[in-house]
Design an enzyme around this catalytic site. Structure first.
Site, PDB file in Angstrom:
ATOM      1  N   GLU A   1       0.729  -1.296  -0.065  1.00  0.00           N
ATOM      2  CA  GLU A   1      -0.006  -0.040   0.112  1.00  0.00           C
ATOM      3  C   GLU A   1       0.872   1.150  -0.059  1.00  0.00           C
ATOM      4  O   GLU A   1       0.580   2.187  -0.744  1.00  0.00           O
ATOM      5  CB  GLU A   1      -0.982   0.026   1.182  1.00  0.00           C
ATOM      6  CG  GLU A   1      -2.082   1.173   1.070  1.00  0.00           C
ATOM      7  CD  GLU A   1      -2.765   0.850   2.517  1.00  0.00           C
ATOM      8  OE1 GLU A   1      -3.745   2.026   2.769  1.00  0.00           O
ATOM      9  OE2 GLU A   1      -2.993  -0.090   3.091  1.00  0.00           O
ATOM     10  N   ASP A   2       2.028   1.177   0.791  1.00  0.00           N
ATOM     11  CA  ASP A   2       2.841   2.498   0.763  1.00  0.00           C
ATOM     12  C   ASP A   2       4.197   2.480   0.168  1.00  0.00           C
ATOM     13  O   ASP A   2       4.786   3.582   0.378  1.00  0.00           O
ATOM     14  CB  ASP A   2       3.025   2.690   2.442  1.00  0.00           C
ATOM     15  CG  ASP A   2       1.855   2.618   3.243  1.00  0.00           C
ATOM     16  OD1 ASP A   2       0.791   3.181   2.609  1.00  0.00           O
ATOM     17  OD2 ASP A   2       1.641   2.451   4.393  1.00  0.00           O
TER      18      ASP A   2
END
Length: 765
Positions: free
Chosen positions: A115-116
């Site tokens: 996600e990051d």
């Protein structure tokens, strides 16, 4: 970036965070919360925890996962200023405390890299296998999708988590650990963000932790969320409990010593005896919600006795009741009747020698493990096998929520479903055959019927509680025998009002599904009617030929291909107009603006005609019928009622049925404005049936005189009947055809002139 993440890659806020007084903190942060937020986990702590564990772990795989996570998160910081890698390490440590397996620990360390960071699921699949990739994907939020609003994004994320956990429960266990560490370090966020995350934790994650039986996490969620949502109440309870600390500890120790001395006579070795004080949030619920004083809370003190066998549980119970005076109606046997989250124990509340009530919980070691760790204590992982049929049954509630909310983009509705269906308190009722049905507190007989079987709910026509007839909104109580009465009448089904009565999401979903399948035409009619009423109320006037284009975005969001599909969805409750109007008003203002006043009158919604002679305000293609309870005529003040599948029923405004039902909130929107069609063409006049009651002195030739009088003024008689009254007079009921009130008054005047006629009145039948 995920909303709940306490991460800041770029420092927009340059202020230094004061550990003693976190950002925007309204009151001092309790010591235990500060200590939890300051704990920084390291890979050495993870390794030592694994080495100390009795379980077998693939240490090299876990260390490799850490090294990859550290590589991708290297330049990232949390809002506290700590390296971001401390967060995945903390999550992994929590999961090790729960006894989770190697792949779960690896997924915890890697749960944010997709996600990051630039890392992909394909990378994880190649390095760590399908299970780790699947678990990381399950906890990874959806990417930004253009059509989603912020609320819809939230709804999809919640739905995705539920869907993933229905496939593998480890997904939600990782998510709970992730949220727990974020809650422990929430004091570094700004106040608005703290409250948002605390609300979500209390409403979604705490109920899920409860249903999974992970008490330690559920209690910590509730206490932390409680502090951030109502810090003053938290501080007040904390102070009151602190004032009683010494006496409380002395009381619990005395109770433990007394029980230990007594049990030593019958048990060798001695059972484990622990003391427990109710959590701050548990006390808050009873003090603030139920209006009790702290001294009135019977179970704020508790002693837990852990033995080896179920037989010993009941033996200890007998000893406790012999030592102390039990309080009536405060005994619960969760061993013979486990809670839905697998919790088992005997609970009894007794009064000690000092006159202070306290609770005693008695359980085996296996029960204790389940009470502390819930499903995490029993979830078995075998190569190639995810779950057993027994495990599948334990997760049935997850699939029910997913199925019932698959068409909803309303976060509030999904949260309400989770809170209702995963309520901490349950009631246990029985069918006449002795089958136990477990439902949330506040559930009605409608929920009970649908919990038995979908068709039982659809065919329900009544219910009995302990052999007494009860209403549909009757809330069942623990121990009651509920009998559902059913009918096989063709076409029988649930009422729309049941949606407002049912509490469980399962029942509401099945009711909506029935209307969706069985009442499409009625749904379209009611949906269009409801939308047109809201448009009129909000001064929205969209030309009919532009309506589909105007609603196109909302139709797409709710997977409706045609306008009729959209109207039907509104009609059966799949789409809530109240959730649409703010957006539609903004869209209307944006699209039409000043041009709204220029929309030609002939293209705006307008009253429509019917062959019945009645005009219905703003609803097209209506089927009209006249209510037989009042038989309205042109000239009467009238009102319309949208029936189920039979168009609009027209009533007089002084009709007893209208007067008795007009204030019913469940049917308020089904009453619509109607009026008589005005016409000057007498040849086009419409005729209506009405019945007249004639009271007269009984005599020979009376009926003949009435028939002659009506024939003279060219009034057709449909039927007539007569009977003798107790006072010797006669009552003649004559059903005639008239064009309206004007002609009816002429008929009444003519009949009143007949010899021996006492009165002529319009019948209410």
């Amino acid at each position: 970036m995920a909303e709940e993440k306490l991460i800041s890659n770029e420092y927009e806020n340059k202020e230094t965070v004061n550990e003693k007084a976190p950002v925007n903190s309204p009151v001092p942060v309790p010591k235990h919360i500060l200590e939890a937020s300051r704990t920084i986990h390291t890979v050495d702590m993870i390794i030592q925890k694994i080495l100390d564990s009795e379980k077998q772990y693939d240490l090299s795989k876990i260390v490799s996962a850490y090294e990859l996570a550290e590589k991708y998160h290297h330049d990232q910081k949390r809002e506290s200023g700590e390296p971001y890698i401390s967060h995945p390490l903390a999550v992994a440590y929590i999961l090790l405390e729960l006894g989770m397996d190697t792949d779960t620990i690896c997924a915890a360390l890697l749960h944010d890299v997709v996600e990051d960071t630039p890392c992909t699921l394909e990378d994880l699949h190649k390095l760590y296998g399908a299970d780790v990739a699947m678990l990381v994907n399950g906890v990874t939020k959806l990417g930004k999708v253009e059509i989603f609003t912020k609320e819809e994004q939230k709804a999809e994320n919640i739905r995705k988590i539920l869907l993933a956990m229905s496939e593998d429960i480890r997904v939600i266990i990782i998510k709970l650990a992730d949220r727990l560490h974020n809650m422990r370090t929430l004091n570094y966020c700004r106040e608005e963000k703290r409250r948002t995350i605390a609300h979500e934790t209390m409403n979604i994650y705490a109920p899920i932790a409860h249903r999974l039986g992970i008490r330690s996490i559920k209690d910590e969620f509730e206490d932390l969320a409680f502090f951030y949502l109502d810090p003053y109440a938290y501080e007040d309870i904390d102070e009151q409990m602190a004032m009683r600390k010494e006496s409380r500890e002395a009381l619990v120790e005395n109770i433990k010593a007394s029980i230990s001395e007594r049990l030593s006579k019958d048990f060798d070795p001695l059972p484990t005896i622990e003391g427990r004080v109710k959590s701050n949030y548990g006390i808050y619920k009873k003090v603030y919600r139920d209006g009790k004083e702290i001294d009135q809370i019977y179970d704020r003190y508790a002693v837990r006795i852990i033995v080896n066998t179920v037989t010993e549980c009941y033996n200890v119970l007998g000893i406790i009741h012999d030592m102390f005076r039990p309080i009536p109606n405060r005994f619960k046997d969760y061993i013979s009747t486990p809670k839905a989250n697998m919790y088992q124990s005997l609970h009894t509340t007794v009064i000690g020698r000092a006159g202070v009530p306290f609770e005693v919980q008695i359980r085996t070691w296996d029960m204790h493990k389940t009470a502390e760790y819930g499903i995490a204590a029993h979830w078995k992982y075998k190569e190639g096998v995810r779950s057993s049929s027994k495990d599948d049954n334990r997760l049935a509630w997850i699939r029910q929520i997913i199925e019932s909310q698959q068409e909803s983009n309303d976060v509030e509705e999904i949260v309400r479903a989770i809170k209702n269906d995963l309520a901490p308190e349950d009631v246990f009722a029985f069918t006449p055959k002795g089958d136990m049905i477990t439902l949330p507190v506040g559930s009605t007989v409608i929920d009970f019927a649908y919990a038995i079987h979908t068709q039982v709910g659809h065919k329900m026509c009544g219910a009995k509680a302990d052999k007494k007839m009860v209403s549909y909104d009757y809330q069942i109580k623990t121990g009651e025998i509920i009998e559902i009465l059913t009918t096989n009448v063709a076409g029988h089904g649930p009422s729309r009002s049941w949606l407002n009565i049912a509490k469980t999401n399962e029942a509401k979903s099945k009711i909506r599904s029935w209307f969706k399948k069985e009442r499409r035409e009625e749904n379209i009619f009611e949906g269009r009617s409801a939308l047109e009423r809201e448009f009129r109320r909000n001064m929205i006037r969209v030309p009919e030929d532009e309506l589909e284009d105007f609603l196109r975005l909302d139709m797409k969001r709710h997977s409706c291909e045609t306008l009729d599909d959209f109207f039907a969805a509104i009609g059966y409750g799949g789409v809530q107009i109240s959730k649409l109007m703010q957006h539609l008003k903004a869209e209307y203002s944006k699209k039409y603006g000043e041009k709204a006043a220029e929309i030609p009158v002939e293209t705006r919604p307008k009253p429509t005609k019917s062959s019945s002679g009645v005009i219905v305000d703003g609803i097209n293609d209506c089927v009209i019928k006249f209510a037989q309870c009042c038989n309205p005529l042109p000239g009467d003040d009238i009102v319309g009622f949208i029936t189920r599948g039979h168009g609009i029923s027209v009533h007089k405004k002084d009709c007893i049925n209208y007067k008795s039902q007009k204030d019913d909130e469940n049917n308020a929107e089904r009453w619509v404005k109607v009026s008589w069609e005005k016409t000057t063409d007498k040849s086009a006049a419409k005729y209506f049936k009405t019945t007249l009651d004639i009271v007269a002195v009984d005599r020979v030739g009376l009926l003949a005189d009435v028939s002659t009088a009506l024939a003279v003024i060219n009034v057709f008689i449909y039927e007539s009947s007569s009977r003798e009254l107790k006072n010797g007079n006669a009552l003649l009921s004559v059903t005639v055809s008239v064009a309206g009130m004007e002609q009816l008054n002429t008929v009444i005047s003519k009949l009143q002139k007949i010899r021996n006629v006492i009165s002529v009145e319009r019948s209410g039948k």
